[in-house]
Scaffold this motif. Structure first.
Motif, short mmCIF file in Angstrom:
data_model
loop_
_atom_site.label_atom_id
_atom_site.label_comp_id
_atom_site.label_asym_id
_atom_site.label_seq_id
_atom_site.Cartn_x
_atom_site.Cartn_y
_atom_site.Cartn_z
N SER A 51 4.94 0.54 5.15
CA SER A 51 4.54 1.76 4.46
C SER A 51 3.17 2.20 5.00
CB SER A 51 4.44 1.57 2.94
OG SER A 51 3.15 1.10 2.57
N PHE A 52 2.77 3.43 4.68
CA PHE A 52 1.50 3.94 5.22
C PHE A 52 0.30 3.16 4.70
CE2 PHE A 52 1.34 6.30 1.21
CZ PHE A 52 -0.01 6.25 0.91
N LYS A 53 0.50 2.36 3.63
CA LYS A 53 -0.60 1.59 3.07
C LYS A 53 -1.19 0.60 4.08
CE LYS A 53 -0.05 2.74 -1.59
NZ LYS A 53 1.18 3.50 -1.57
N ASP A 54 -0.39 0.24 5.11
CA ASP A 54 -0.90 -0.69 6.13
C ASP A 54 -2.14 -0.14 6.86
OD1 ASP A 54 0.93 -2.83 5.80
OD2 ASP A 54 2.43 -1.80 7.02
N GLY A 90 4.26 -2.85 -6.27
CA GLY A 90 4.99 -2.25 -5.15
C GLY A 90 4.29 -2.40 -3.81
N ASP A 91 4.16 -1.29 -3.10
CA ASP A 91 3.70 -1.31 -1.71
C ASP A 91 2.27 -1.80 -1.53
OD1 ASP A 91 6.08 -0.34 -0.82
OD2 ASP A 91 5.42 1.75 -0.72
N THR A 92 1.40 -1.52 -2.51
CA THR A 92 0.00 -1.88 -2.33
C THR A 92 -0.18 -3.38 -2.15
OG1 THR A 92 -0.77 0.02 -3.57
CG2 THR A 92 -2.29 -1.81 -3.38
N SER A 122 3.00 12.46 -2.83
CA SER A 122 1.74 12.03 -3.46
C SER A 122 1.95 11.34 -4.80
CB SER A 122 0.82 13.23 -3.66
OG SER A 122 0.37 13.71 -2.41
N GLY A 123 1.05 10.39 -5.08
CA GLY A 123 1.02 9.71 -6.38
C GLY A 123 -0.42 9.66 -6.85
N ASN A 124 -1.17 8.74 -6.26
CA ASN A 124 -2.58 8.59 -6.60
C ASN A 124 -3.48 9.55 -5.83
OD1 ASN A 124 -4.15 7.20 -8.35
ND2 ASN A 124 -4.06 5.26 -7.28
N LEU A 125 -2.91 10.34 -4.94
CA LEU A 125 -3.60 11.37 -4.15
C LEU A 125 -4.55 10.81 -3.09
CD1 LEU A 125 -4.29 13.98 -6.99
CD2 LEU A 125 -2.63 14.20 -5.13
N GLY A 126 -4.39 9.54 -2.74
CA GLY A 126 -5.23 8.97 -1.69
C GLY A 126 -4.83 9.47 -0.31
N ASN A 127 -3.54 9.57 -0.08
CA ASN A 127 -3.04 10.02 1.20
C ASN A 127 -3.47 11.48 1.43
OD1 ASN A 127 -1.67 9.77 3.58
ND2 ASN A 127 0.35 9.53 2.67
N LEU A 128 -3.29 12.32 0.41
CA LEU A 128 -3.69 13.73 0.52
C LEU A 128 -5.20 13.87 0.75
CD1 LEU A 128 -2.75 16.74 0.24
CD2 LEU A 128 -3.48 16.59 -2.14
N ASN A 170 9.17 5.08 -6.58
CA ASN A 170 8.31 4.38 -7.54
C ASN A 170 6.86 4.18 -7.09
OD1 ASN A 170 8.58 2.29 -5.75
ND2 ASN A 170 9.92 1.06 -7.05
N ALA A 171 6.60 4.28 -5.78
CA ALA A 171 5.21 4.14 -5.33
C ALA A 171 4.40 5.40 -5.68
CB ALA A 171 5.15 3.87 -3.83
N MET A 172 5.08 6.43 -6.17
CA MET A 172 4.38 7.67 -6.58
C MET A 172 4.41 7.83 -8.09
SD MET A 172 5.58 10.10 -3.38
CE MET A 172 6.51 11.13 -4.42
N ASP A 173 4.76 6.77 -8.81
CA ASP A 173 4.80 6.85 -10.27
C ASP A 173 3.39 6.65 -10.83
OD1 ASP A 173 7.47 7.22 -9.98
OD2 ASP A 173 8.08 5.26 -10.73
#
Ligand SMILES: *Cc1c(COP(=O)(O)O)cnc(C)c1O
Length: 429
Positions: A105-108, A137-139, A247-253, A301-304
């Motif tokens: 995932s992009f979290k890497d 999840g992914d984090t 988007s979920g937590n808006l870190g990527n944006l 679910n990573a955007m929940d």
């Protein structure tokens, strides 16, 4: 020289990047934001040949002189050592595949870079840290993998036993140097509560506990690099480009916004949310700032996330008016997500994971409503094989597989089941 101040400090007193990185959250509970935005010549990414090179050229503007160039060079080469291709789906529509790192995932990108930066500063100070993470999840897997083998840092992961998918669990519990997984006989809220209690418990105050959640500036800055690298790979996009960000937590944006502010103009961002729709509501003027909602569970679910923590950071960087002009948002139901996944597969042959499918649906709506013909890049956030059941059901195909995930079943594991109590966690620490 760039300093970082807390979003809750009216005086805007800056601290160094090192302090912002090692603290994560400011003492007043705020998030660190840069006190100004560097202006960077686009040559720094347009002429780069790898994303590591983009990092080496761009990060020094953010880190000032705090990390010597030779050290930064080895950090970014080691952290950003996997491809991140732009894949064309149709004329004017590409995806940026951010799922070729070790945990898919992009979290890497953020976790691996942040881990190596922390290791550098801790080693210099002769200090150690124990990173405590509650994860669903992914984090968790990105943090476990990113920090593994960094010898100034130990990681302890808590996850709710039986409440994550089998693939996700496997990604959390495989043996990694310096990482321990604790399967908590409870739910995700129990895990979070235990971590919070551990941080304030007087009996644990002698331990150098630390966190690595997505509000750390050290995870955010690397997430601006792939926007720049996307443009560098596709020269046509340097003229005109829009990005769509699931988007979920808006870190990527927020990473994309920073990338644009330093010198790679993006005309429009689309913030693609699932049924957790505070931010689209805010952008449309239907919700006041900070009027967050309870989290609802979805297939992406990573955007929940009902209350996106990086909203506070965006709010410090941009006025509400600027946000509303620049960012267009929409909320996509599970049904619309799966329909878009099927439609994309049938028309282009592209297998998009549920998160990316939210983005593809949001983009289609944006174009229909605005008639904007600017070329779009949709961020492809996770490998479809991380969500085999959802993908197989939506498309009527066998569950997608991926060698890196298959290999996990052969590996040794390191996990212990514990009761959902602070006492149980304490005896592990
Ligand atoms: C974390 C994550 C998101 C959401 O990103 P934010 O930075 O929290 O907005 C989207 N998709 C996937 C696959 C993720 O892991």
């Amino acid at each position: 020289m760039i300093g970082y101040y807390s979003t809750r400090d009216p005086q805007k007193n800056p601290v160094s990047f090192e302090e912002a990185l090692l603290k994560g959250l400011a003492s007043d509970g705020g998030l660190y934001v840069p006190d100004h935005i560097p202006s960077i010549d686009p040559k720094n990414w347009l002429e780069a040949t790898t994303i590591a090179e983009v990092g080496l050229n761009v990060l020094p503007y953010w880190l000032s002189q705090e990390v010597p160039l030779a050290v930064l060079d080895s950090i970014v080469r080691d952290a950003l050592n996997f491809p991140c291709p732009v894949v064309k789906l149709e004329e004017g529509l590409s995806v940026l595949e951010l799922f070729h790192g070790p945990t898919l995932s992009f979290k890497d990108f953020g976790a691996r870079t942040m881990a190596r930066l922390m290791q550098y500063f801790l080693q210099k100070r002769g200090e150690k840290r124990i990173i405590l993470v509650a994860t669903s999840g992914d984090t968790g897997s990105a943090v476990a993998d990113g920090f593994a083998g960094q010898d100034s840092i130990e990681v302890v992961l808590l996850y709710p036993k039986g409440k994550v998918s089998l693939v996700q669990e496997r990604q959390l519990i495989v043996w990694r140097p310096g990482v321990r997984a604790l399967a908590v006989a409870g739910n995700f809220d129990d895990c979070q509560r235990m971590v919070k209690e551990a941080f304030v418990d007087p009996e644990l105050s002698h331990l150098p506990l630390s966190s690595a959640n997505s509000i750390n500036i050290g995870r955010l800055l690397p997430q601006s690099l792939y926007y720049l690298w996307a443009v560098a790979q596709t020269p046509l996009l340097a003229e005109r480009v829009n990005f769509c960000v699931p988007s979920g937590n808006l870190g990527n944006l927020t990473g994309g916004i920073l990338g644009s502010l330093v010198g790679q103009p993006v005309q429009r961002f689309v913030a693609a949310h699932n049924d957790n729709h505070f931010f689209p509501d805010f952008l449309a003027g239907r919700a006041e700032a900070y009027h967050f909602l309870p989290t609802v569970a979805t297939v992406s679910n990573a955007m929940d996330v009902g209350s996106p923590s990086n909203f506070e950071r965006l709010y410090a960087l941009l006025t509400p008016q600027r946000m509303r002009e620049w960012i267009w948002g929409t909320t996509v139901s599970d049904a619309a997500t799966l329909e878009r996944m099927a439609h994309t597969y049938q028309t282009t042959g592209y297998l998009a994971d549920p998160h990316t499918s939210v983005g593809l649906e949001a983009l289609a709506r944006y174009r229909e409503q605005t008639g904007d013909t600017t070329p779009f890049v949709v961020l492809s956030c996770a490998h479809p094989a991380k969500f085999p059941e959802a993908v197989s059901k939506a498309l009527g195909i066998p569950e997608p597989k991926e060698a890196a995930l298959e290999a996990l079943w052969e590996q040794e594991t390191n996990v212990k089941t514990i009761e959902p109590s602070l006492q149980a966690l304490k005896s592990e620490l």
